[in-house]
Enzyme design. Structure first.
Site, mmCIF file in Angstrom:
data_model
loop_
_atom_site.group_PDB
_atom_site.id
_atom_site.type_symbol
_atom_site.label_atom_id
_atom_site.label_comp_id
_atom_site.label_asym_id
_atom_site.label_seq_id
_atom_site.Cartn_x
_atom_site.Cartn_y
_atom_site.Cartn_z
ATOM 1 C CE LYS A 28 -1.943 1.484 3.629
ATOM 2 N NZ LYS A 28 -1.498 3.187 4.222
ATOM 3 C CG ASN A 29 2.464 2.609 3.750
ATOM 4 O OD1 ASN A 29 1.096 3.027 3.640
ATOM 5 N ND2 ASN A 29 3.011 1.934 4.397
ATOM 6 N NE ARG A 98 1.127 12.036 7.619
ATOM 7 C CZ ARG A 98 1.879 13.248 8.108
ATOM 8 N NH1 ARG A 98 0.877 13.751 9.116
ATOM 9 N NH2 ARG A 98 2.644 13.341 8.695
ATOM 10 N NE ARG A 127 -0.428 9.864 10.888
ATOM 11 C CZ ARG A 127 -0.354 8.753 9.755
ATOM 12 N NH1 ARG A 127 -1.187 8.499 10.356
ATOM 13 N NH2 ARG A 127 0.192 8.184 9.207
ATOM 14 C CG ASP A 323 2.796 0.888 9.436
ATOM 15 O OD1 ASP A 323 3.204 0.763 8.520
ATOM 16 O OD2 ASP A 323 2.631 1.379 10.645
ATOM 17 C CB ILE A 345 7.204 5.516 15.118
ATOM 18 C CG1 ILE A 345 8.686 4.503 15.227
ATOM 19 C CG2 ILE A 345 6.952 7.010 14.117
ATOM 20 C CD1 ILE A 345 9.730 5.170 15.108
HETATM 21 C C1 EPZ Z 1 4.300 6.497 6.867
HETATM 22 O O1 EPZ Z 1 3.258 7.379 7.959
HETATM 23 C C2 EPZ Z 1 3.192 5.335 7.182
HETATM 24 N N1 EPZ Z 1 1.744 5.460 6.142
HETATM 25 C C3 EPZ Z 1 2.635 5.429 8.160
HETATM 26 O O2 EPZ Z 1 1.972 3.720 7.846
HETATM 27 C C4 EPZ Z 1 3.499 4.517 8.813
HETATM 28 O O3 EPZ Z 1 3.178 4.144 10.345
HETATM 29 C C5 EPZ Z 1 4.938 5.462 9.547
HETATM 30 O O4 EPZ Z 1 5.379 6.102 8.231
HETATM 31 C C6 EPZ Z 1 5.814 4.908 10.496
HETATM 32 O O5 EPZ Z 1 6.895 4.297 9.142
HETATM 33 C C7 EPZ Z 1 2.508 5.622 4.702
HETATM 34 O O6 EPZ Z 1 3.660 5.601 3.967
HETATM 35 C C8 EPZ Z 1 1.168 6.529 3.516
HETATM 36 P P1 EPZ Z 1 6.539 9.500 9.828
HETATM 37 P P2 EPZ Z 1 4.379 9.130 7.883
HETATM 38 O O7 EPZ Z 1 5.922 10.711 9.078
HETATM 39 O O8 EPZ Z 1 4.927 8.793 6.474
HETATM 40 C C9 EPZ Z 1 6.794 12.280 13.043
HETATM 41 C C10 EPZ Z 1 0.142 2.637 7.422
HETATM 42 O O9 EPZ Z 1 -1.136 1.829 8.442
HETATM 43 N N2 EPZ Z 1 6.340 13.622 11.894
HETATM 44 O O10 EPZ Z 1 7.145 8.692 9.361
HETATM 45 O O11 EPZ Z 1 3.204 9.655 8.144
HETATM 46 C C11 EPZ Z 1 4.967 12.132 12.937
HETATM 47 O O12 EPZ Z 1 4.028 12.854 13.620
HETATM 48 C C12 EPZ Z 1 0.413 3.586 8.127
HETATM 49 O O13 EPZ Z 1 0.215 2.334 6.227
HETATM 50 C C13 EPZ Z 1 7.026 15.297 12.433
HETATM 51 O O14 EPZ Z 1 6.602 15.170 13.486
HETATM 52 O O15 EPZ Z 1 4.595 8.477 9.046
HETATM 53 C C14 EPZ Z 1 5.935 10.308 13.651
HETATM 54 O O16 EPZ Z 1 6.228 10.934 15.362
HETATM 55 C C15 EPZ Z 1 0.257 4.173 9.764
HETATM 56 N N3 EPZ Z 1 6.927 16.077 11.503
HETATM 57 C C16 EPZ Z 1 7.428 10.471 13.274
HETATM 58 O O17 EPZ Z 1 7.299 11.257 12.276
HETATM 59 C C17 EPZ Z 1 7.008 15.526 10.292
HETATM 60 O O18 EPZ Z 1 6.150 16.569 9.571
HETATM 61 C C18 EPZ Z 1 7.705 8.950 11.943
HETATM 62 O O19 EPZ Z 1 6.284 10.294 11.198
HETATM 63 C C19 EPZ Z 1 6.339 14.282 9.582
HETATM 64 C C20 EPZ Z 1 6.549 13.506 10.571
#
Ligand code: EPZ
Length: 437
Positions: A28-29, A98, A127, A323, A345
């Site tokens: 998916k991602n 997202r 997020r 995940d 995370i």
């Molecule tokens: C991606 O989300 C995935 N989604 C998520 O999968 C996955 O859990 C996550 O990466 C971590 O591996 C997709 O790829 C569509 P991050 P993403 O930005 O990119 C913080 C699923 O079920 N952060 O890596 O949104 C954030 O709050 C989903 O398939 C900031 O602070 O995750 C988190 O604590 C759920 N500022 C950490 O970083 C930002 O600008 C990691 O988030 C961006 C993120």
């Protein structure tokens, strides 16, 4: 698919009766990221092995809203972004998941201006999107909010985005993907520090390189991207670009097999992307054998066979994937001894354990990032309300383990990320029905 549907599951009371073969769909991602990247191209880009799920439908809808033409035939999707012209996102669709935030990168690079709402997505934490906004600013763009404070507006500098040195405050997966795409069309070279290294990021780098983008540092925390000065890319492949298997669906099926199957073969998967989770399960005593594209669990129902407890701490790749934290939490309820689950995370991703405790599990939440689980405990079926996509599959696993009937609600979350799930599960003996809630 209706929001009022639920899954009814008859549990097998801890016995290991499932058996057979289950195939994994495309990631998916990875598919969401590569479909967004197709907006960088000035013509058709064909993909294969795309999962048929609602998040993909939302991404193709956003692409069409931007002016691209898409053609979907099951898991084969073609995107033609030659005619994109509209950088104003459809608000309702963008708010529904997202991954809409990924599309800001290629559209800003192609059109010079994007207007979009804060993205949606699973309620697993705050997020924020500061990594995206500060990255675009570093490339010379102006970021502001619209008068109604409901959306962000980003305008690239005259002549287009400029290559820049960008330091990621956190290793954001979608942040890495969006800024990598923007940097590909920038004027000059960008160096991205502290990027995410998930397999879907590596696939995106390979995809962009196949279209002629010069990128150095694949698989490392620092990527150097030589921007091509704003020229749209063209697809050079002889055949469609194939989406790789979904590692999270794979890992969830391994947990289901470990807890409920006498033997189970998982096909169309890539075990190499799950080296750490599989090693942890083997150490706990799960009989796992792998080939390059399959995982097999067998001789799994010896009497009095138990699994030892585990300790997991989620971490960016190649650490333990957040995940898979929820499915592993279910495994921990059936393992013998005290397990520790640390979710580092996201700050809101342990909530599912409250429902699992109501099924009979012995769970203590030390704080928002840490849970202690004593096992094994017998679980009883009940009404469950899936809080997010990945916890939804964990609930299905718990319902299969449990004694009695469970109803899992909010399965629209599950439909976002898992293709033909009940058909796949019925194929290995799970008594699951989709019913009107
Ligand atoms: C991606 O989300 C995935 N989604 C998520 O999968 C996955 O859990 C996550 O990466 C971590 O591996 C997709 O790829 C569509 P991050 P993403 O930005 O990119 C913080 C699923 O079920 N952060 O890596 O949104 C954030 O709050 C989903 O398939 C900031 O602070 O995750 C988190 O604590 C759920 N500022 C950490 O970083 C930002 O600008 C990691 O988030 C961006 C993120």
């Amino acid at each position: 698919m209706h929001a009022t549907e639920s899954f009814r599951i008859e549990g097998i009371s801890g016995k290991k009766e499932l058996r057979g073969t289950i195939a994994v769909s495309g990631s998916k991602n990875e598919a969401l990221s590569l479909l967004a990247a197709a907006a960088l191209f000035n013509g058709k880009v064909p993909f294969s092995n795309v999962p048929v799920i609602s998040d993909i439908e939302k991404m193709t809808a956003l692409l069409r809203h931007a002016g691209a033409v898409t053609d979907e035939k099951g898991s084969a999707i073609t995107v033609d972004a030659a005619t994109i012209s509209n950088g104003r996102f459809d608000r309702e669709t963008a708010r529904a998941f997202r991954a809409s935030i990924i599309l800001t990168g290629p559209l800003l690079a192609r059109l010079g201006k994007v207007t979009f709402p804060p993205p949606g997505g699973c309620l697993i934490g705050k997020r924020p999107i500061d990594v995206f906004l500060s990255g675009y600013e570093r490339m010379g763009a102006r970021v502001c909010t619209t008068d109604d404070n409901e959306s962000f507006e980003i305008v690239a500098p005259e002549g287009g985005l400029r290559g820049a040195e960008i330091f990621f405050r956190v290793q954001s997966v979608t942040g890495t993907e969006a800024l990598l795409m923007a940097a590909s069309l920038a004027h000059g070279t960008s160096v991205l520090h502290n990027v995410a290294m998930e397999p879907e990021v590596t696939s995106l780098v390979r995809f962009l390189e196949s279209a002629g983008v010069e990128i150095h540092g694949i698989g490392t925390p620092i990527l150097t991207v030589v921007g091509n000065g704003g020229k749209a890319l063209s697809f050079r492949g002889e055949k469609p670009w194939t989406i790789t298997p979904d590692r999270i669906e794979t890992g969830s099926f391994v947990i289901l097999g470990a807890l409920c199957a006498e033997e189970l073969t998982i096909t169309n998967c890539d075990p190499s992307q799950l080296a750490l989770p599989l090693d942890i399960l083997k150490t706990c005593g799960v009989p796992i054998e792998t080939t390059p594209d399959s995982i097999r669990i067998r001789d799994n129902s010896k009497p009095n066979k138990s699994f030892s407890a585990l300790t997991i701490r989620t971490h960016e790749y190649p650490g333990f994937p957040t995940d898979l934290q929820a499915p592993f939490g279910i495994f921990a309820t059936q393992a013998t001894g005290e397990s520790v689950v640390e979710e580092m995370i996201f700050e809101g991703r342990l909530g599912y354990l409250e429902d699992i405790a109501r099924m009979g599990a012995n769970v203590a939440l030390a704080h928002v990032h840490k849970a202690i689980i004593q096992g094994p405990s017998s679980l009883s079926g009940r009404e469950l309300y899936s809080p997010d996509l990945r916890a939804g599959l964990a609930y299905i696993i718990a319902a299969c383990v449990a004694r009695g009937t469970s109803h899992i609600h909010n399965i629209h979350y599950i439909d976002r990320g898992y293709e033909r799930l009940e058909e796949k599960l019925r194929g290995i003996g799970v008594a699951i029905q989709r019913v009107k809630a």
